[in-house]
Write an enzyme that holds these catalytic residues in place. Structure first.
Site, PDB file in Angstrom:
ATOM      1  N   CYS A 166       0.875  -1.164   0.000  1.00 49.56           N
ATOM      2  CA  CYS A 166       0.000   0.000   0.000  1.00 49.56           C
ATOM      3  C   CYS A 166       0.911   1.212   0.000  1.00 49.56           C
ATOM      4  CB  CYS A 166      -0.956  -0.022   1.197  1.00 49.56           C
ATOM      5  SG  CYS A 166      -0.141   0.096   2.799  1.00 49.56           S
ATOM      6  N   ARG A 167       0.460   2.319   0.494  1.00 51.74           N
ATOM      7  CA  ARG A 167       1.293   3.530   0.515  1.00 51.74           C
ATOM      8  C   ARG A 167       2.425   3.420   1.537  1.00 51.74           C
ATOM      9  NH1 ARG A 167       1.248   8.208   3.543  1.00 51.74           N
ATOM     10  NH2 ARG A 167       2.157  10.012   2.517  1.00 51.74           N
TER      11      ARG A 167
END
Length: 141
Positions: free
Chosen positions: A88-89
Site C-alpha cells: 500500500c502507501r
C-alpha cells in the site's frame, strides 16, 4: 492474539502474516509474476484505492482495494498460490490485508514501508490502472 499496527503504521505481525523489507522483495526478482521454485505463483497485490494505484505503483502489481480483500480472500488465496505479497502507501493497509489473507491459509507478506519506501529506494513506479486480476486470477497478458 494479533497486535495492531501503531499510529504510524509500523506493523505488528499476526499469525500467518509477516512484513518483509523492500530489499527482500526486490531480491526475488524484478518481475512479480516470475515463477520460482519456492514461489511458483507469487503475486503482488496493491491494496490502495484505484486512484492511488493509478498515480504510481510497483510495476506488475495488481490492484485489489483493501475494502475488497475480505470478501475476495478465498478467491484471491485460491488463485494466487501459497505466497502473496501486499503493498500500500506506507505498509499499514497491506499488513491488514496480509492478516486477512493469512486467515485463509496464504503465506501473506506485507512490504514494509509500502510504495513510499519503494520510491525512496530509487525503484521505479508505473502509472495507470493496469493490470487487473482477470477471470483466471492472473494479470492479463
Amino acid at each position: 492474539m494479533t497486535a495492531l499496527p501503531d499510529a504510524n503504521g509500523a506493523g505488528r505481525e499476526g499469525p500467518g502474516a509477516r512484513e518483509i523489507a523492500i530489499e527482500e522483495y526486490a531480491a526475488r526478482g524484478a518481475e512479480p509474476f516470475a515463477a520460482r521454485e519456492d514461489e511458483p505463483t507469487a503475486l503482488l497485490l496493491d491494496v490502495r484505492a484505484p486512484d492511488e494505484y493509478a498515480e504510481g505503483h510497483i510495476p506488475g502489481a495488481v490492484n485489489v482495494p483493501l475494502e475488497e480483500v475480505a470478501e475476495r480472500a478465498a478467491e484471491l488465496t485460491a488463485r494466487t498460490g501459497p505466497v502473496v505479497y501486499l503493498v500500500c502507501r506506507s505498509g499499514r493497509r497491506s499488513l491488514t490485508a496480509a492478516r486477512l489473507l493469512a486467515e485463509h491459509g496464504a503465506d501473506a507478506r506485507s512490504l514494509r514501508g509500502g510504495t513510499l519506501a519503494w520510491a525512496e529506494a530509487g525503484r521505479p513506479l508505473a502509472t495507470g490502472r493496469e493490470p487487473e486480476i482477470g477471470a483466471e486470477g492472473r494479470s492479463p497478458s
